[in-house]
Write a protein that holds these residues in place. Sequence first.
Motif, PDB file in Angstrom:
ATOM      1  N   ASN A 218       0.842  -1.185   0.000  1.00  0.00           N
ATOM      2  CA  ASN A 218       0.000   0.000   0.000  1.00  0.00           C
ATOM      3  C   ASN A 218       0.881   1.240   0.000  1.00  0.00           C
ATOM      4  O   ASN A 218       2.104   1.164  -0.116  1.00  0.00           O
ATOM      5  CB  ASN A 218      -0.967  -0.024   1.189  1.00  0.00           C
ATOM      6  N   ILE A 219       0.256   2.383   0.126  1.00  0.00           N
ATOM      7  CA  ILE A 219       0.984   3.635   0.055  1.00  0.00           C
ATOM      8  C   ILE A 219       2.012   3.756   1.166  1.00  0.00           C
ATOM      9  O   ILE A 219       3.068   4.381   0.989  1.00  0.00           O
ATOM     10  CB  ILE A 219      -0.008   4.825   0.091  1.00  0.00           C
ATOM     11  N   ALA A 220       1.737   3.129   2.332  1.00  0.00           N
ATOM     12  CA  ALA A 220       2.706   3.179   3.432  1.00  0.00           C
ATOM     13  C   ALA A 220       3.992   2.443   3.048  1.00  0.00           C
ATOM     14  O   ALA A 220       5.098   2.917   3.341  1.00  0.00           O
ATOM     15  CB  ALA A 220       2.103   2.575   4.700  1.00  0.00           C
ATOM     16  N   ASP A 221       3.862   1.283   2.387  1.00  0.00           N
ATOM     17  CA  ASP A 221       5.051   0.558   1.924  1.00  0.00           C
ATOM     18  C   ASP A 221       5.856   1.410   0.949  1.00  0.00           C
ATOM     19  O   ASP A 221       7.088   1.495   1.042  1.00  0.00           O
ATOM     20  CB  ASP A 221       4.634  -0.741   1.225  1.00  0.00           C
ATOM     21  N   ILE A 222       5.150   2.006  -0.008  1.00  0.00           N
ATOM     22  CA  ILE A 222       5.826   2.800  -1.033  1.00  0.00           C
ATOM     23  C   ILE A 222       6.559   3.978  -0.410  1.00  0.00           C
ATOM     24  O   ILE A 222       7.715   4.270  -0.742  1.00  0.00           O
ATOM     25  CB  ILE A 222       4.794   3.282  -2.072  1.00  0.00           C
ATOM     26  N   THR A 223       5.890   4.653   0.522  1.00  0.00           N
ATOM     27  CA  THR A 223       6.511   5.809   1.186  1.00  0.00           C
ATOM     28  C   THR A 223       7.735   5.388   1.998  1.00  0.00           C
ATOM     29  O   THR A 223       8.788   6.042   1.966  1.00  0.00           O
ATOM     30  CB  THR A 223       5.493   6.497   2.106  1.00  0.00           C
ATOM     31  N   LEU A 224       7.601   4.290   2.731  1.00  0.00           N
ATOM     32  CA  LEU A 224       8.697   3.826   3.573  1.00  0.00           C
ATOM     33  C   LEU A 224       9.896   3.394   2.728  1.00  0.00           C
ATOM     34  O   LEU A 224      11.056   3.704   3.044  1.00  0.00           O
ATOM     35  CB  LEU A 224       8.213   2.668   4.445  1.00  0.00           C
ATOM     36  N   ARG A 225       9.637   2.721   1.624  1.00  0.00           N
ATOM     37  CA  ARG A 225      10.730   2.312   0.744  1.00  0.00           C
ATOM     38  C   ARG A 225      11.440   3.534   0.146  1.00  0.00           C
ATOM     39  O   ARG A 225      12.654   3.517  -0.076  1.00  0.00           O
ATOM     40  CB  ARG A 225      10.192   1.407  -0.371  1.00  0.00           C
ATOM     41  N   ARG A 226      10.681   4.602  -0.094  1.00  0.00           N
ATOM     42  CA  ARG A 226      11.291   5.832  -0.614  1.00  0.00           C
ATOM     43  C   ARG A 226      12.217   6.444   0.434  1.00  0.00           C
ATOM     44  O   ARG A 226      13.297   6.955   0.105  1.00  0.00           O
ATOM     45  CB  ARG A 226      10.203   6.817  -1.025  1.00  0.00           C
ATOM     46  N   VAL A 227      11.790   6.384   1.698  1.00  0.00           N
ATOM     47  CA  VAL A 227      12.647   6.886   2.780  1.00  0.00           C
ATOM     48  C   VAL A 227      13.948   6.091   2.825  1.00  0.00           C
ATOM     49  O   VAL A 227      15.046   6.663   2.929  1.00  0.00           O
ATOM     50  CB  VAL A 227      11.920   6.809   4.136  1.00  0.00           C
ATOM     51  N   PHE A 228      13.844   4.771   2.751  1.00  0.00           N
ATOM     52  CA  PHE A 228      15.046   3.934   2.773  1.00  0.00           C
ATOM     53  C   PHE A 228      15.965   4.278   1.597  1.00  0.00           C
ATOM     54  O   PHE A 228      17.183   4.371   1.743  1.00  0.00           O
ATOM     55  CB  PHE A 228      14.669   2.453   2.710  1.00  0.00           C
ATOM     56  N   SER A 229      15.356   4.457   0.419  1.00  0.00           N
ATOM     57  CA  SER A 229      16.139   4.765  -0.781  1.00  0.00           C
ATOM     58  C   SER A 229      16.841   6.113  -0.637  1.00  0.00           C
ATOM     59  O   SER A 229      18.023   6.245  -0.980  1.00  0.00           O
ATOM     60  CB  SER A 229      15.228   4.767  -2.006  1.00  0.00           C
ATOM     61  N   ASP A 230      16.115   7.107  -0.126  1.00  0.00           N
ATOM     62  CA  ASP A 230      16.710   8.438   0.046  1.00  0.00           C
ATOM     63  C   ASP A 230      17.907   8.403   0.977  1.00  0.00           C
ATOM     64  O   ASP A 230      18.876   9.163   0.803  1.00  0.00           O
ATOM     65  CB  ASP A 230      15.667   9.414   0.591  1.00  0.00           C
ATOM     66  N   ARG A 231      17.833   7.529   1.967  1.00  0.00           N
ATOM     67  CA  ARG A 231      18.919   7.452   2.950  1.00  0.00           C
ATOM     68  C   ARG A 231      19.966   6.408   2.560  1.00  0.00           C
ATOM     69  O   ARG A 231      20.914   6.164   3.297  1.00  0.00           O
ATOM     70  CB  ARG A 231      18.346   7.119   4.337  1.00  0.00           C
ATOM     71  N   LYS A 232      19.758   5.760   1.415  1.00  0.00           N
ATOM     72  CA  LYS A 232      20.659   4.708   0.938  1.00  0.00           C
ATOM     73  C   LYS A 232      20.822   3.601   1.980  1.00  0.00           C
ATOM     74  O   LYS A 232      21.920   3.101   2.245  1.00  0.00           O
ATOM     75  CB  LYS A 232      22.015   5.300   0.547  1.00  0.00           C
ATOM     76  N   LEU A 233      19.666   3.222   2.565  1.00  0.00           N
ATOM     77  CA  LEU A 233      19.650   2.143   3.551  1.00  0.00           C
ATOM     78  C   LEU A 233      19.159   0.848   2.898  1.00  0.00           C
ATOM     79  O   LEU A 233      18.197   0.872   2.128  1.00  0.00           O
ATOM     80  CB  LEU A 233      18.715   2.489   4.717  1.00  0.00           C
ATOM     81  N   GLU A 234      19.828  -0.224   3.214  1.00  0.00           N
ATOM     82  CA  GLU A 234      19.373  -1.534   2.745  1.00  0.00           C
ATOM     83  C   GLU A 234      18.326  -2.063   3.731  1.00  0.00           C
ATOM     84  O   GLU A 234      18.624  -2.293   4.906  1.00  0.00           O
ATOM     85  CB  GLU A 234      20.536  -2.515   2.668  1.00  0.00           C
ATOM     86  N   ALA A 235      17.113  -2.228   3.249  1.00  0.00           N
ATOM     87  CA  ALA A 235      16.022  -2.712   4.092  1.00  0.00           C
ATOM     88  C   ALA A 235      15.697  -4.154   3.724  1.00  0.00           C
ATOM     89  O   ALA A 235      15.505  -4.484   2.552  1.00  0.00           O
ATOM     90  CB  ALA A 235      14.781  -1.836   3.915  1.00  0.00           C
ATOM     91  N   LYS A 236      15.669  -4.998   4.727  1.00  0.00           N
ATOM     92  CA  LYS A 236      15.280  -6.397   4.520  1.00  0.00           C
ATOM     93  C   LYS A 236      13.784  -6.531   4.768  1.00  0.00           C
ATOM     94  O   LYS A 236      13.282  -6.095   5.813  1.00  0.00           O
ATOM     95  CB  LYS A 236      16.065  -7.301   5.461  1.00  0.00           C
ATOM     96  N   ALA A 237      13.077  -7.110   3.826  1.00  0.00           N
ATOM     97  CA  ALA A 237      11.620  -7.256   3.935  1.00  0.00           C
ATOM     98  C   ALA A 237      11.261  -8.653   4.446  1.00  0.00           C
ATOM     99  O   ALA A 237      11.906  -9.646   4.101  1.00  0.00           O
ATOM    100  CB  ALA A 237      10.949  -7.019   2.589  1.00  0.00           C
ATOM    101  N   GLY A 238      10.219  -8.701   5.277  1.00  0.00           N
ATOM    102  CA  GLY A 238       9.708  -9.990   5.741  1.00  0.00           C
ATOM    103  C   GLY A 238      10.674 -10.769   6.610  1.00  0.00           C
ATOM    104  O   GLY A 238      10.730 -11.998   6.539  1.00  0.00           O
ATOM    105  N   VAL A 239      11.422 -10.072   7.452  1.00  0.00           N
ATOM    106  CA  VAL A 239      12.395 -10.736   8.327  1.00  0.00           C
ATOM    107  C   VAL A 239      11.677 -11.319   9.547  1.00  0.00           C
ATOM    108  O   VAL A 239      10.727 -10.730  10.066  1.00  0.00           O
ATOM    109  CB  VAL A 239      13.472  -9.740   8.784  1.00  0.00           C
ATOM    110  N   THR A 240      12.115 -12.481   9.993  1.00  0.00           N
ATOM    111  CA  THR A 240      11.564 -13.064  11.218  1.00  0.00           C
ATOM    112  C   THR A 240      12.577 -12.938  12.347  1.00  0.00           C
ATOM    113  O   THR A 240      13.777 -13.157  12.152  1.00  0.00           O
ATOM    114  CB  THR A 240      11.189 -14.547  11.029  1.00  0.00           C
ATOM    115  N   LEU A 241      12.079 -12.569  13.520  1.00  0.00           N
ATOM    116  CA  LEU A 241      12.915 -12.378  14.705  1.00  0.00           C
ATOM    117  C   LEU A 241      12.440 -13.296  15.821  1.00  0.00           C
ATOM    118  O   LEU A 241      11.247 -13.620  15.900  1.00  0.00           O
ATOM    119  CB  LEU A 241      12.835 -10.925  15.174  1.00  0.00           C
ATOM    120  N   ASP A 242      13.357 -13.697  16.674  1.00  0.00           N
ATOM    121  CA  ASP A 242      13.013 -14.544  17.809  1.00  0.00           C
ATOM    122  C   ASP A 242      13.068 -13.743  19.096  1.00  0.00           C
ATOM    123  O   ASP A 242      14.078 -13.079  19.393  1.00  0.00           O
ATOM    124  CB  ASP A 242      13.986 -15.730  17.928  1.00  0.00           C
ATOM    125  N   GLY A 243      11.977 -13.783  19.844  1.00  0.00           N
ATOM    126  CA  GLY A 243      11.972 -13.189  21.163  1.00  0.00           C
ATOM    127  C   GLY A 243      12.345 -14.228  22.206  1.00  0.00           C
ATOM    128  O   GLY A 243      12.757 -15.345  21.872  1.00  0.00           O
TER     129      GLY A 243
END
Length: 265
Positions: A143-168
Amino acid sequence: MNTAFANTLQPDSLRSALAGFWNDALKIEPTPHGFAIALPQTGADGWQLVAELTQVTPGHAELSDAGKTLGGLAAQGQNIEADTIREHVDTILKQSGAERRGLELVRVLSLPIDPADVHVFAEALSAISHLWVLHEPTVRTQNIADITLRRVFSDRKLEAKAGVTLDGKTEKGVRVDYLVQPRRTVAFEILRRRRNLLPVMEQWGYRWQDLRKTRADLMPVMLYDPAMQEVDNASRTIGEEVCTLFCAYNETDRIHEVLDEAGKS
């Protein structure tokens, strides 16, 4: 074999222990149209499954999940109408003797009820609820939130991993939408349910606290779409208490501030 161990590990003691667990887990409460049954099985979110039982004819009753299973998949961001998901759902329903009516999953039972039919229906609900792990991220809706967030990552040249699983400490395999690590770890989760956000926020409130027990540096961020979602006071309170940032997706200045903080040594 150790004698004490042999004395406790016996068929009768095992049967008694399992029967006691199932009996304690099973709850049956009257409703205006029948009964609500809290079953021993759990869904992918770890919550106990609840089915509604209604007598529809003198010889038949219906078990229904009231739309919660497919609704839960949609809330996780799955496109439940995608071919892959529909095929899996149809296969599970066929194997369990159930059917789909819109979002609702139903099984017709002959009276008197065979308890095995109830068990099979519960197993089907559990299996379908776990379909959120399949084919990520291709069947997830963006949705638009994904698109906006990915643009933020791109602007900052950050590598974002999608769908990561974490263990608590308690919960394992908690999936987050995006993970970035400028220095500290920032986990992003986008709220995708349109209404009744409180159950989702209660779950994530616990998850974030549990994840922080194993990742002290974790900075959780949750975003919502103010044009599509009305955040109630209780949900907002949970988000603001447990998250580093809880805000609308278009408050990009605040997102940049969190990423600035995460990049500091």
